[in-house]
Each structure stands twice: as structure tokens, then as C-alpha cells.
Design a protein around this motif. Structure first.
Motif, PDB file in Angstrom:
ATOM      1  N   PRO A  34       0.813  -1.222   0.000  1.00  0.00           N
ATOM      2  CA  PRO A  34       0.000   0.000   0.000  1.00  0.00           C
ATOM      3  C   PRO A  34       0.843   1.267   0.000  1.00  0.00           C
ATOM      4  CG  PRO A  34       0.025  -0.990   2.189  1.00  0.00           C
ATOM      5  CD  PRO A  34       0.800  -1.911   1.300  1.00  0.00           C
ATOM      6  N   GLN A  35       0.184   2.352  -0.413  1.00  0.00           N
ATOM      7  CA  GLN A  35       0.802   3.660  -0.261  1.00  0.00           C
ATOM      8  C   GLN A  35       0.523   4.145   1.161  1.00  0.00           C
ATOM      9  OE1 GLN A  35      -0.979   5.767  -3.485  1.00  0.00           O
ATOM     10  NE2 GLN A  35       0.238   4.698  -5.001  1.00  0.00           N
ATOM     11  N   PRO A  36       1.338   5.058   1.673  1.00  0.00           N
ATOM     12  CA  PRO A  36       1.089   5.507   3.055  1.00  0.00           C
ATOM     13  C   PRO A  36      -0.297   6.131   3.177  1.00  0.00           C
ATOM     14  CG  PRO A  36       2.883   6.753   2.015  1.00  0.00           C
ATOM     15  CD  PRO A  36       2.441   5.731   1.025  1.00  0.00           C
ATOM     16  N   ARG A  37      -0.945   5.846   4.301  1.00  0.00           N
ATOM     17  CA  ARG A  37      -2.291   6.374   4.478  1.00  0.00           C
ATOM     18  C   ARG A  37      -2.210   7.822   4.967  1.00  0.00           C
ATOM     19  NH1 ARG A  37      -7.115   6.845   5.548  1.00  0.00           N
ATOM     20  NH2 ARG A  37      -8.012   6.911   7.629  1.00  0.00           N
ATOM     21  N   LEU A  38      -3.018   8.655   4.341  1.00  0.00           N
ATOM     22  CA  LEU A  38      -2.997  10.064   4.743  1.00  0.00           C
ATOM     23  C   LEU A  38      -3.915  10.251   5.942  1.00  0.00           C
ATOM     24  CD1 LEU A  38      -3.507  11.838   1.292  1.00  0.00           C
ATOM     25  CD2 LEU A  38      -1.367  11.574   2.565  1.00  0.00           C
ATOM     26  N   VAL A  39      -3.382  10.796   7.016  1.00  0.00           N
ATOM     27  CA  VAL A  39      -4.244  11.164   8.134  1.00  0.00           C
ATOM     28  C   VAL A  39      -4.103  12.667   8.317  1.00  0.00           C
ATOM     29  CG1 VAL A  39      -4.744  10.863  10.582  1.00  0.00           C
ATOM     30  CG2 VAL A  39      -3.959   8.915   9.226  1.00  0.00           C
ATOM     31  N   VAL A  40      -5.232  13.366   8.169  1.00  0.00           N
ATOM     32  CA  VAL A  40      -5.180  14.823   8.261  1.00  0.00           C
ATOM     33  C   VAL A  40      -5.453  15.215   9.706  1.00  0.00           C
ATOM     34  CG1 VAL A  40      -5.969  16.965   7.194  1.00  0.00           C
ATOM     35  CG2 VAL A  40      -6.216  14.812   5.958  1.00  0.00           C
ATOM     36  N   GLU A  41      -4.406  15.610  10.400  1.00  0.00           N
ATOM     37  CA  GLU A  41      -4.561  16.037  11.797  1.00  0.00           C
ATOM     38  C   GLU A  41      -5.218  17.415  11.833  1.00  0.00           C
ATOM     39  OE1 GLU A  41      -3.988  14.381  14.503  1.00  0.00           O
ATOM     40  OE2 GLU A  41      -2.978  12.644  13.622  1.00  0.00           O
ATOM     41  N   PRO A  42      -6.051  17.675  12.834  1.00  0.00           N
ATOM     42  CA  PRO A  42      -6.693  19.005  12.887  1.00  0.00           C
ATOM     43  C   PRO A  42      -5.674  20.083  13.257  1.00  0.00           C
ATOM     44  CG  PRO A  42      -7.250  17.707  14.833  1.00  0.00           C
ATOM     45  CD  PRO A  42      -6.448  16.799  13.944  1.00  0.00           C
ATOM     46  N   ALA A  43      -5.788  21.211  12.633  1.00  0.00           N
ATOM     47  CA  ALA A  43      -4.913  22.332  12.993  1.00  0.00           C
ATOM     48  C   ALA A  43      -5.364  22.884  14.338  1.00  0.00           C
ATOM     49  CB  ALA A  43      -5.000  23.413  11.922  1.00  0.00           C
ATOM     50  N   PRO A  44      -4.435  23.189  15.254  1.00  0.00           N
ATOM     51  CA  PRO A  44      -4.829  23.736  16.570  1.00  0.00           C
ATOM     52  C   PRO A  44      -5.716  24.966  16.436  1.00  0.00           C
ATOM     53  CG  PRO A  44      -2.464  23.260  16.511  1.00  0.00           C
ATOM     54  CD  PRO A  44      -2.982  23.014  15.124  1.00  0.00           C
ATOM     55  N   GLN A  45      -5.465  25.739  15.390  1.00  0.00           N
ATOM     56  CA  GLN A  45      -6.264  26.950  15.175  1.00  0.00           C
ATOM     57  C   GLN A  45      -7.744  26.602  14.912  1.00  0.00           C
ATOM     58  OE1 GLN A  45      -5.066  28.712  11.574  1.00  0.00           O
ATOM     59  NE2 GLN A  45      -6.218  30.610  11.878  1.00  0.00           N
ATOM     60  N   SER A  46      -7.975  25.507  14.167  1.00  0.00           N
ATOM     61  CA  SER A  46      -9.361  25.103  13.897  1.00  0.00           C
ATOM     62  C   SER A  46     -10.063  24.681  15.178  1.00  0.00           C
ATOM     63  CB  SER A  46      -9.402  23.919  12.927  1.00  0.00           C
ATOM     64  OG  SER A  46      -8.698  24.190  11.782  1.00  0.00           O
ATOM     65  N   ILE A  47      -9.341  23.978  16.024  1.00  0.00           N
ATOM     66  CA  ILE A  47      -9.931  23.554  17.309  1.00  0.00           C
ATOM     67  C   ILE A  47     -10.309  24.799  18.109  1.00  0.00           C
ATOM     68  CG2 ILE A  47      -9.508  22.271  19.455  1.00  0.00           C
ATOM     69  CD1 ILE A  47      -9.262  20.372  17.204  1.00  0.00           C
ATOM     70  N   ALA A  48      -9.407  25.756  18.128  1.00  0.00           N
ATOM     71  CA  ALA A  48      -9.665  26.979  18.906  1.00  0.00           C
ATOM     72  C   ALA A  48     -10.864  27.733  18.335  1.00  0.00           C
ATOM     73  CB  ALA A  48      -8.422  27.869  18.892  1.00  0.00           C
ATOM     74  N   GLN A  49     -10.955  27.806  17.006  1.00  0.00           N
ATOM     75  CA  GLN A  49     -12.089  28.528  16.387  1.00  0.00           C
ATOM     76  C   GLN A  49     -13.405  27.811  16.673  1.00  0.00           C
ATOM     77  OE1 GLN A  49     -10.415  28.502  12.426  1.00  0.00           O
ATOM     78  NE2 GLN A  49     -10.344  30.741  12.382  1.00  0.00           N
ATOM     79  N   ALA A  50     -13.376  26.477  16.588  1.00  0.00           N
ATOM     80  CA  ALA A  50     -14.596  25.707  16.871  1.00  0.00           C
ATOM     81  C   ALA A  50     -14.999  25.901  18.326  1.00  0.00           C
ATOM     82  CB  ALA A  50     -14.363  24.232  16.552  1.00  0.00           C
ATOM     83  N   ALA A  51     -14.006  25.889  19.216  1.00  0.00           N
ATOM     84  CA  ALA A  51     -14.303  26.063  20.642  1.00  0.00           C
ATOM     85  C   ALA A  51     -14.915  27.434  20.886  1.00  0.00           C
ATOM     86  CB  ALA A  51     -13.018  25.882  21.460  1.00  0.00           C
TER      87      ALA A  51
END
Ligand SMILES: Cc1ncc(C[n+]2csc(CCOP(=O)(O)OP(=O)(O)O)c2C)c(N)n1
Length: 557
Positions: A182-199
Motif C-alpha cells: 500500500p501507499q502511506p495512508r494520509l491522516v489529516v490532523e486538525p490544525a490547533p487553530q481550527s480547534i480553537a475557532q470551533a471552541a
């Protein structure tokens, strides 16, 4: 003859080596002459369990069901032309259900392509609208690349179907020995800024709702969901057919966004001032026909979390689009919650009231058969917190959704696509994977579509219990007829075989429920059977769904 196997092998053998390298441990198939060489290569590969099915729709549904349980691509193999077109329903279901699925299809010889030869199909055109990727491999040197691409497409972004087409003669070509994997699996980690904006948005909201979707199906994700919901005190509504993701008795449970929701509950959802949608594509049914949130411009603020740019902002104007793996987002988001849930308690209580009230079963009797809710109540009494259900599509499934108190320790697999025929094959695959009893609920209509896979359950000695809700009708469609064309019933009455005797002929233990009083003994017998069992429930047509009766419909018209 010189043994050339050490350095080369045929493409079919390489394909099987690639499956192993991609972590495939099971394939569901109906054999065909177009991919005989692959079958022969599987003969020597003991790490792959080959499950022989009775219809390609069954094989495809099994692969989709397996994928729902494992989170990894389900794999099916089918023959060209007729086999492939039979399997199309599973390709469609995998697309609608965001389920990773790789379908391998045999093909005529390369030299005959384009001549409308026997069983020839152009799969790129045929599956082009449904699959994320379709490839016909003409150069065996590119087979590994094609397989890796198919698995990548099936698992990257919104999961879905990929189709790999294998010309018969190509499979015999000699290729180098090494599998690419397989090719490496892409895991898109959340940007800390997005967490802060959602919060920040959630802190300001007075009436937020978290909509949790199918990408939160793993047991780890369920725990993360609960923790995040409790940390923020935010009510949780579940996307279509994901009713087992969150404890239905939890005070933060705000309902299942399926069909037949009462109008006042939908109005309440629309009163929300923030939707936090995590791991759902916000499809037609979940959004109640694109009114919660409202497309294209929601009334409330919308935070949408999904790891596919094709999904975010495609239908809804989105205040905060978070391109992130949904579980990773929710874990980080939960960490920021304060645990002071009191602020939203009154709002949560309002949202919880209707689904909680609707779930209370009050025994009912009908003159024309058993009210199916009584069977669900029997299952509730008899099954433990780890029960596994597979639903077919039809009105009978509404009784389970309404009256069975789901917890995240349960599993409920069902086709978001609404495809009839998913139930029996889906349960066969689930029982094969889990090695324990799986219960499938199916109507008389759906059972006669793919119930033949009971033979597969018998062949592999799988503990599947099939509960057939037999109202001698394509009940769901009859209900629509009563609403829109009252008194003009056409094409929905069914004359059925004796399902119990049919099951016995397959070799299953069979039981029949004709009266409410039969329920306990029949369920006890079926659940204790050593191997497959079937319960035919002669259900009331008058109680045509968990939400209305024929009498009530007649009264309205
Ligand atoms: C493969 C497929 N064909 C047709 C339909 C349209 N359809 C939806 S529900 C239904 C009837 C289901 O009847 P049955 O399985 O007996 O369950 P009931 O609704 O009576 O409980 C039909 C024909 C569908 N969803 N899937």
C-alpha cells in the motif's frame, strides 16, 4: 519444464500477493471463468479466506458489511458482464454509505476490447458515476500501481468504492515477483487553530447540536464522541442509520436523523444556533431534505469537520470548514471542554424529550397479525449490550430504530443507500468476521432478494438469526401509495412462500411467530440455535410502520 517461479510469476499471483500486502484477509466472490487464474492463485494463499456466495449482490453486500465492521476496505471478486452488473448495487451502496470497498472484475481478452464481445462491458463508463476510481489494467507491469491506487481511493477522504478490471489474458502475463504494497495512508490532523475557532463558536452558542456521522463508527471513536459531548455538554444527534454511535438513553441524546421524524422535533432542530457536524457528509436524509441545516445557506452557524475537501462547502455555506480526520478532531476538541455541562442542560433536555418519549413501547395487538414492535421489545428483553444487528431496508426497520435502546456497545449495520437485500448477506459477513451471533431484520420483500445467502450461512456454519417481518407486502411502497394514491393499491401485494419451511430446506432452524404469545419461545429457540436460524413473523399490515397505521392513513385521505 524450468521452474521460473523464483523470479517471476503471473499477474494473478502478483495480485494475490498485493492483497496480502494490503492487509486483505477475506474476499467474497462468485467465481467466473474470466478470473480463473486469480482463483487458482488464491488456492495457495491460506492467509486469505475465500467466501463463496450465491449472487454477486450478496458478495458485494458482504464486502461492504465487512468493511463497516473492520474500517478497512471490503473486497469482492466477480466475473465480467453479468457478474459485474449484479454487483453494481454494492458499488452504489459503498458510495452512499461512505464505506471502503474494492471490487475486482474479470474482463474479456485485451485483443477483443471494443468489439462488444461476449460479456464485454466498459467499466470505466459503467461505474464511473458511482466509484471513486475505476481502472482497467492492460499492462501487467502497472497492476501493483493500480491496486495501490484503488485501495488509496477507497480509504482516502470520504471512503467509497474502487473497481479494478482484469482482462483474462493479462492475468496470465509474467511479471516480476515483488509486491509493492500500500501507499502511506494520509491522516489529516486538525490544525490547533481550527480547534480553537470551533471552541470559540461553541462557547458562544446557546442552542448547539453536534451531528455525529458514520466516520465515528469505531469503538474508539464512540468513546471519543461521548467524552467530547460530555465535556461540552453539547447534545448529540446521529446521522442516518448511525443510531448505535451514542447511548440513546443518555440525557445528551438528541435523536436519530432518519425518516419519519415528528415535525416538532425537526422544528426544534431548526431552532439551533450552531451545528457541529463531525464525520458526516450531511446527506439528504440526515439533513431532513436539506433543511437541518438548510442548504445552501444554513440559518444557524455551521462547523463541518471532514477529511475531504470535496465534501466541505460543497452543499452548505459553512462558517468553519475543518479539514481533519473526524476522530482526531473530536479527541482534541473534547480535551478543550470544561466539563461544566449545565449551561446547555435545558436545551439538551428539550431535544431529548421527543426521542425518549417515542421510544417507550406500549403493547399493541392487531387483528391481522403481530405488531412488529412486540418482537423488538422481545429482542430488547433477551439480548445483551453487545448485540449485533444488520438491517435490510423497509418499514420493519423503523420499529427497531424506534423501540430498541441502542448503546455504543451494540452494532447496527444497515445500508444508508436504502438498498433492499443488504440484510442477510450483511449478517453473513458480520458473523464470519465476529464469530458470534448476528441478528438480521428483513422484510418479506427484501428476504426474497438476497435471502439465498442463507445457503452461505449454512455452508460456513455461521450463527446468523434472520427475522423476517412478513406482511405480504412491499409495505414501504404501499404506505406511500396510501398517502399519495389512496385506495389504488398496485404492485405491492405479495404472495409469499412458507419462509419457515424454506429456511428448513436450506438447513436452518426455523420458527414462526403468528401471535404475540409466540414471541418468547421463538426468539429463545432462534437465538440458542447452533448455526443459522430464521424466525418468520406474520406481521400486521394494518400496523404498516412504527409511526402510522393503514386506518390512520385512510382517515387522513
Ligand atoms: C433494491 C431495492 N429495490 C427497490 C427499493 C424500493 N423499496 C423501498 S422499501 C420497499 C419495500 C420493502 O418491502 P419489505 O422488504 O417487505 O419491507 P416492508 O417495507 O414491508 O417492511 C421497496 C420496494 C429499494 N429500496 N431497494
Amino acid at each position: 519444464m524450468p521452474d521460473t517461479r523464483a523470479n517471476t510469476r503471473n499477474a494473478a499471483q502478483l495480485l494475490v500477493a498485493e492483497l496480502v500486502a494490503h492487509g486483505v484477509d477475506r474476499v467474497f466472490c462468485v467465481p467466473g471463468e474470466s478470473y480463473l487464474t486469480v482463483l487458482d492463485a488464491l488456492y495457495d494463499e491460506r492467509r486469505i479466506d475465500v467466501v463463496t456466495c450465491r449472487h454477486e449482490s450478496g458478495a458485494g453486500f458482504m464486502a461492504v458489511s465487512d468493511a463497516k465492521l473492520t474500517g478497512r476496505p471490503g473486497v469482492a471478486m466477480v466475473s465480467r458482464g453479468p457478474g459485474a452488473t449484479n454487483a453494481a448495487i454494492a458499488v452504489h451502496t459503498a458510495q452512499q454509505d461512505a464505506t471502503p470497498f474494492v471490487l475486482f472484475v474479470g474482463q474479456i481478452e485485451r485483443k477483443d476490447r471494443g468489439k462488444r464481445a461476449f460479456q464485454e462491458v466498459d467499466y470505466v463508463r459503467t461505474f464511473g458515476d458511482m466509484a471513486k476510481y475505476v481502472v482497467e489494467v492492460h499492462d501487467p507491469a502497472r497492476l501493483s500501481e493500480a491496486i495501490a491506487h484503488a485501495f488509496r481511493a477507497a480509504t482516502t477522504g470520504a471512503p467509497g468504492p474502487a473497481v479494478v478490471v482484469l482482462p483474462e489474458d493479462m492475468l496470465l502475463d509474467e511479471v516480476p515477483n515483488a509486491a509493492q504494497g500500500p501507499q502511506p495512508r494520509l491522516v489529516v490532523e486538525p490544525a490547533p487553530q481550527s480547534i480553537a475557532q470551533a471552541a470559540a463558536l461553541l462557547e458562544k452558542a446557546e442552542r448547539p447540536v453536534l451531528i455525529a456521522g458514520s466516520r465515528l463508527a469505531s469503538s474508539e471513536a464512540r468513546a471519543v464522541l461521548r467524552r467530547a459531548a460530555e465535556a461540552w455538554g453539547v447534545p448529540v444527534a446521529l446521522s442516518f442509520r448511525q443510531q448505535d454511535l451514542f447511548d440513546n438513553a443518555h440525557p445528551l441524546y438528541a435523536g436519530h436523523l432518519g425518516y419519519m421524524l415528528p415535525k416538532d422535533q425537526v422544528a426544534l432542530y431548526q431552532e439551533s444556533d450552531l451545528v457541529l457536524a463531525v464525520g458526516t457528509r450531511l446527506g439528504d436524509v440526515t439533513t431532513q431534505g436539506y433543511v437541518f441545516p438548510t442548504a445552501p445557506r444554513p440559518k444557524q452557524r455551521l462547523i463541518h469537520v471532514y477529511d475531504d475537501p470535496e465534501v466541505l462547502g460543497a452543499v452548505f455555506a459553512t462558517d468553519l470548514a475543518v479539514l481533519a480526520e473526524p476522530v482526531a478532531f473530536l479527541r482534541a476538541f473534547g480535551d478543550r471542554g470544561t466539563g461544566k455541562s449545565g449551561r446547555l442542560a435545558a436545551w439538551a433536555e428539550r431535544l431529548h424529550r421527543v426521542p425518549a418519549g417515542m421510544a417507550r413501547w406500549e403493547p399493541k395487538e392487531a387483528a391481522d397479525g403481530v405488531v412488529f414492535g412486540a418482537v423488538i421489545d422481545g429482542l430488547r428483553r433477551k439480548l445483551g449490550d453487545d448485540a449485533v444487528f444488520v438491517n435490510d431496508a423497509g418499514n420493519f426497520s423503523g420499529w427497531l430504530g424506534r423501540y430498541f435502546p441502542f448503546k455504543p456497545s451494540h452494532r447496527l449495520l444497515g445500508p444508508v443507500s436504502g438498498a433492499m437485500g443488504f440484510g442477510v448477506p450483511g449478517a453473513v459477513a458480520a458473523a464470519r468476521r465476529l464469530g458470534r451471533r448476528v441478528i438480521t431484520l428483513v422484510g418479506d420483500g427484501g428476504f426474497l432478494m438476497t435471502g439465498n445467502e442463507l445457503a452461505t450461512a449454512i455452508q460456513y456454519r455461521l450463527p446468523v438469526t434472520v427475522i423476517v417481518a412478513n406482511n405480504n407486502s412491499y409495505g414501504t411502497i404501499r404506505l406511500h401509495q396510501e398517502k399519495w394514491f389512496p385506495g389504488r393499491t398496485i404492485a405491492t401485494d405479495l404472495k409469499n412462500p412458507d419462509f419457515a419451511r424454506m429456511a428448513e430446506a436450506f438447513g436452518a432452524k426455523a420458527f414462526r411467530i403468528e401471535r404475540t404469545a409466540d414471541i418468547d419461545a421463538a426468539l429463545d429457540g432462534a437465538l440458542a440455535a447452533d448455526g443459522p436460524s430464521l424466525v418468520e413473523v406474520r406481521t400486521s399490515l394494518e400496523y404498516i410502520s412504527a409511526f402510522t397505521t393503514l386506518g390512520a392513513l385512510a382517515h387522513k385521505s
